[in-house]
Design a protein around this motif. Structure first.
Motif, PDB file in Angstrom:
ATOM      1  N   THR A  68       4.660  16.228 -11.825  1.00 55.23           N
ATOM      2  CA  THR A  68       3.722  17.086 -12.560  1.00 55.23           C
ATOM      3  C   THR A  68       3.791  18.524 -12.044  1.00 55.23           C
ATOM      4  O   THR A  68       3.766  19.474 -12.830  1.00 55.23           O
ATOM      5  CB  THR A  68       2.271  16.574 -12.446  1.00 55.23           C
ATOM      6  OG1 THR A  68       1.832  16.647 -11.096  1.00 55.23           O
ATOM      7  CG2 THR A  68       2.155  15.145 -12.934  1.00 55.23           C
ATOM      8  N   ALA A  69       3.885  18.683 -10.717  1.00 57.02           N
ATOM      9  CA  ALA A  69       3.977  20.029 -10.139  1.00 57.02           C
ATOM     10  C   ALA A  69       5.281  20.716 -10.538  1.00 57.02           C
ATOM     11  O   ALA A  69       5.311  21.917 -10.848  1.00 57.02           O
ATOM     12  CB  ALA A  69       3.868  19.954  -8.611  1.00 57.02           C
ATOM     13  N   PHE A  71       7.392  14.711   3.074  1.00 58.73           N
ATOM     14  CA  PHE A  71       8.400  14.221   2.127  1.00 58.73           C
ATOM     15  C   PHE A  71       8.109  14.714   0.704  1.00 58.73           C
ATOM     16  O   PHE A  71       9.025  15.057  -0.045  1.00 58.73           O
ATOM     17  CB  PHE A  71       8.444  12.691   2.151  1.00 58.73           C
ATOM     18  CG  PHE A  71       9.010  12.116   3.419  1.00 58.73           C
ATOM     19  CD1 PHE A  71      10.353  12.295   3.726  1.00 58.73           C
ATOM     20  CD2 PHE A  71       8.214  11.423   4.309  1.00 58.73           C
ATOM     21  CE1 PHE A  71      10.893  11.775   4.896  1.00 58.73           C
ATOM     22  CE2 PHE A  71       8.744  10.908   5.487  1.00 58.73           C
ATOM     23  CZ  PHE A  71      10.086  11.074   5.788  1.00 58.73           C
ATOM     24  N   GLN A  72       6.846  14.770   0.366  1.00 61.24           N
ATOM     25  CA  GLN A  72       6.441  15.219  -0.960  1.00 61.24           C
ATOM     26  C   GLN A  72       6.862  16.668  -1.197  1.00 61.24           C
ATOM     27  O   GLN A  72       7.405  17.017  -2.256  1.00 61.24           O
ATOM     28  CB  GLN A  72       4.918  15.090  -1.103  1.00 61.24           C
ATOM     29  CG  GLN A  72       4.386  15.430  -2.476  1.00 61.24           C
ATOM     30  CD  GLN A  72       2.869  15.278  -2.531  1.00 61.24           C
ATOM     31  OE1 GLN A  72       2.231  14.891  -1.559  1.00 61.24           O
ATOM     32  NE2 GLN A  72       2.295  15.581  -3.673  1.00 61.24           N
ATOM     33  N   PHE A  93       2.899   6.993  -6.513  1.00 60.96           N
ATOM     34  CA  PHE A  93       1.927   7.913  -7.100  1.00 60.96           C
ATOM     35  C   PHE A  93       2.227   9.349  -6.683  1.00 60.96           C
ATOM     36  O   PHE A  93       2.182  10.271  -7.512  1.00 60.96           O
ATOM     37  CB  PHE A  93       0.505   7.530  -6.687  1.00 60.96           C
ATOM     38  CG  PHE A  93      -0.554   8.304  -7.423  1.00 60.96           C
ATOM     39  CD1 PHE A  93      -1.031   7.853  -8.644  1.00 60.96           C
ATOM     40  CD2 PHE A  93      -1.071   9.495  -6.915  1.00 60.96           C
ATOM     41  CE1 PHE A  93      -1.997   8.562  -9.341  1.00 60.96           C
ATOM     42  CE2 PHE A  93      -2.027  10.211  -7.611  1.00 60.96           C
ATOM     43  CZ  PHE A  93      -2.498   9.743  -8.827  1.00 60.96           C
ATOM     44  N   GLU A  94       2.533   9.562  -5.408  1.00 61.47           N
ATOM     45  CA  GLU A  94       2.823  10.918  -4.943  1.00 61.47           C
ATOM     46  C   GLU A  94       4.082  11.479  -5.605  1.00 61.47           C
ATOM     47  O   GLU A  94       4.161  12.671  -5.898  1.00 61.47           O
ATOM     48  CB  GLU A  94       2.964  10.938  -3.415  1.00 61.47           C
ATOM     49  CG  GLU A  94       1.659  10.719  -2.659  1.00 61.47           C
ATOM     50  CD  GLU A  94       0.645  11.840  -2.875  1.00 61.47           C
ATOM     51  OE1 GLU A  94       0.988  12.863  -3.501  1.00 61.47           O
ATOM     52  OE2 GLU A  94      -0.492  11.677  -2.425  1.00 61.47           O
ATOM     53  N   ILE A  95       5.079  10.624  -5.848  1.00 62.46           N
ATOM     54  CA  ILE A  95       6.298  11.078  -6.534  1.00 62.46           C
ATOM     55  C   ILE A  95       5.969  11.558  -7.945  1.00 62.46           C
ATOM     56  O   ILE A  95       6.473  12.590  -8.409  1.00 62.46           O
ATOM     57  CB  ILE A  95       7.360   9.954  -6.569  1.00 62.46           C
ATOM     58  CG1 ILE A  95       7.948   9.740  -5.163  1.00 62.46           C
ATOM     59  CG2 ILE A  95       8.486  10.293  -7.551  1.00 62.46           C
ATOM     60  CD1 ILE A  95       8.830   8.510  -5.053  1.00 62.46           C
ATOM     61  N   VAL A 137       0.839  -1.209   0.000  1.00 60.88           N
ATOM     62  CA  VAL A 137       0.000   0.000   0.000  1.00 60.88           C
ATOM     63  C   VAL A 137       0.869   1.251   0.000  1.00 60.88           C
ATOM     64  O   VAL A 137       0.658   2.178  -0.789  1.00 60.88           O
ATOM     65  CB  VAL A 137      -0.936   0.005   1.231  1.00 60.88           C
ATOM     66  CG1 VAL A 137      -1.666   1.341   1.354  1.00 60.88           C
ATOM     67  CG2 VAL A 137      -1.932  -1.134   1.129  1.00 60.88           C
ATOM     68  N   MET A 138       1.868   1.290   0.883  1.00 61.70           N
ATOM     69  CA  MET A 138       2.718   2.473   0.982  1.00 61.70           C
ATOM     70  C   MET A 138       3.603   2.632  -0.254  1.00 61.70           C
ATOM     71  O   MET A 138       3.960   3.749  -0.634  1.00 61.70           O
ATOM     72  CB  MET A 138       3.570   2.395   2.248  1.00 61.70           C
ATOM     73  CG  MET A 138       2.757   2.434   3.536  1.00 61.70           C
ATOM     74  SD  MET A 138       1.648   3.860   3.659  1.00 61.70           S
ATOM     75  CE  MET A 138       2.849   5.178   3.896  1.00 61.70           C
ATOM     76  N   GLY A 139       3.944   1.497  -0.894  1.00 59.17           N
ATOM     77  CA  GLY A 139       4.727   1.574  -2.130  1.00 59.17           C
ATOM     78  C   GLY A 139       3.932   2.235  -3.238  1.00 59.17           C
ATOM     79  O   GLY A 139       4.432   3.122  -3.946  1.00 59.17           O
ATOM     80  N   VAL A 140       2.661   1.814  -3.404  1.00 57.01           N
ATOM     81  CA  VAL A 140       1.785   2.437  -4.404  1.00 57.01           C
ATOM     82  C   VAL A 140       1.573   3.916  -4.066  1.00 57.01           C
ATOM     83  O   VAL A 140       1.639   4.788  -4.938  1.00 57.01           O
ATOM     84  CB  VAL A 140       0.427   1.697  -4.469  1.00 57.01           C
ATOM     85  CG1 VAL A 140      -0.560   2.444  -5.361  1.00 57.01           C
ATOM     86  CG2 VAL A 140       0.626   0.281  -4.978  1.00 57.01           C
TER      87      VAL A 140
END
Length: 410
Positions: free
Chosen positions: A234-235, A351-352, A227-229, A220-223
């Motif tokens: 994109t940002a 972290f993001q 995705f957040e990376i 779950v945390m890997g997905v």
């Protein structure tokens, strides 16, 4: 049938209205503030500084805000944050010092950073499992609608009144959002236990709890992390958008405005598509196909040499991003326990934001040393590789089925 629908969607509709008005105000405020800074100081650097404040504010807030979110009534927190943002935004026009304006913007962004994990956790508690996907697609539709309509309203307010009027309207939108949220039910009353208070020891223990969960739920945390990376990419690529469209595509300011509008239309179309077919599209397909199409859209945009190519790329990526966002939000609402959801979302946001600042600097250096097209193409290819990795992870069906949610455990 109508009464059944009304009963099921009464509170979710109110929440959507509150969040939608707040999002609309955010865009009015952003456009108005940019114009105010540019008019007063005439410096593009001063305007650019506003965009660095958002990830910096998240870094200052995210490491502790989840500890509060998970322990207190989330409805009251959202109301308080709306009122705080309204007051701070309303006093910005009274300042002439750019440092004081930056301080106000930083505080507003800190409140917004606090608001995100609180609203996410509250949504998960308020909206039943079988309606989350549709709710999230409607939420995306609200956000994309604000993206398209907000700047237009800001321009109209500036035209008929002033920049200050637009900023005051934003403050009013926060108050209205808070008023709507006040009609929603409270769902938490616990708070800190006797003798407990928010200090470094509590924050440290909360971080340990998140790390412990991350080890147990590595898939779950890997997905989540992958995705957040990609969203950070994109940002970061957005920071090169104006330069790329002007220098590489050779577009005028008016054509660039049309390109941005096409992206907004694509996001609205994607959100509508998912809203209508929410119960027919499997969660895994929303994430997998949506993210791959997003990366494909970026690649089309990156290799474009004309307005048409850029438009096609923008529409595809924004259309697909609406589906990917809906799928991803539903995925982590399903798999993150509500008891620690605020802390997980906040710590990931920390972290993001750190990675986003570093990536913007790296992309800026690539633009200076090479070309802006090299930076956009490189970023798009890296994003595509990560998304391919994400979507080809071994299938874990139990994480994508829309029943037996982990979030209902706590």
């Amino acid at each position: 049938m109508y009464h059944s629908w009304k009963k099921k969607w009464k509170y979710p509709s109110l929440l959507l209205a509150g969040i939608g008005i707040s999002n609309l105000g955010d865009w009015i405020y952003l456009i108005a503030l940019n114009l105010m800074i540019l008019n007063v100081y005439g410096s593009a650097v001063a305007v650019a500084g506003l965009y660095m404040l958002k990830p910096f504010a998240s870094m200052l807030t995210s490491f502790w805000s989840g500890s509060v979110t998970d322990r207190f009534d989330k409805r009251r927190i959202m109301i308080m944050l709306d009122v705080i943002r309204a007051v701070i935004v309303a006093i910005i026009p009274f300042f002439s010092s750019i440092l004081l304006i930056y301080l106000c913007v930083l505080l507003v962004n800190m409140a917004s950073s606090f608001f995100h994990p609180t609203a996410t956790t509250y949504i998960t508690k308020l909206v039943p499992v079988d309606r989350r996907k549709r709710f999230n697609s409607l939420h995306n539709l609200m956000s994309s609608g604000a993206f398209v309509i907000g700047p237009a309203i800001a321009g109209a307010l500036v035209f008929i009144g002033s920049v200050e009027l637009a900023i005051y309207m934003n403050a009013l939108s926060f108050l209205l959002s808070g008023l709507i949220v006040a009609f929603l039910p409270g769902m938490d009353t616990e708070g800190f236990s006797a003798g407990e208070r928010l200090d470094l020891q509590v924050i440290k223990e909360d971080w340990k709890a998140v790390m412990s969960f991350s080890k147990k739920a590595a898939y779950v945390m890997g997905v989540y992390a992958l995705f957040e990376i990609t969203m950070v990419f994109t940002a970061a690529l957005d920071s090169t958008e104006v330069v790329f469209t002007r220098r590489v595509l050779g577009l005028s300011e008016g054509a660039y405005g049309v390109l941005v509008s096409i992206a907004g239309i694509g996001f609205i179309a994607g959100s509508l598509f998912v809203t209508i077919l929410a119960y027919k599209i499997p969660l895994r397909h929303l994430i997998g196909i949506g993210t791959l199409m997003t990366a494909t859209g970026y690649l089309i945009y990156a290799f474009s040499t004309s307005f048409i190519g850029g438009s096609v790329g923008f529409f595809i990526l924004s259309f697909a991003l609406a589906g990917a966002n809906t799928g991803f939000i539903t995925f982590y609402q399903k798999n993150l326990p509500i008891g620690i959801m605020g802390r997980v979302v906040s710590i990931i946001s920390l972290f993001q934001s750190t990675f986003q600042i570093l990536l913007i600097i790296v992309i800026g250096l690539v633009v200076e040393v090479f070309t802006v097209q090299t930076a956009v193409i490189s970023g798009s290819l890296l994003m595509l590789m990560m998304l391919v990795w994400l979507t080809t992870l071994p299938a874990k069906t139990k994480y994508f089925t829309e029943s037996n949610l982990a979030s209902e455990v706590n």
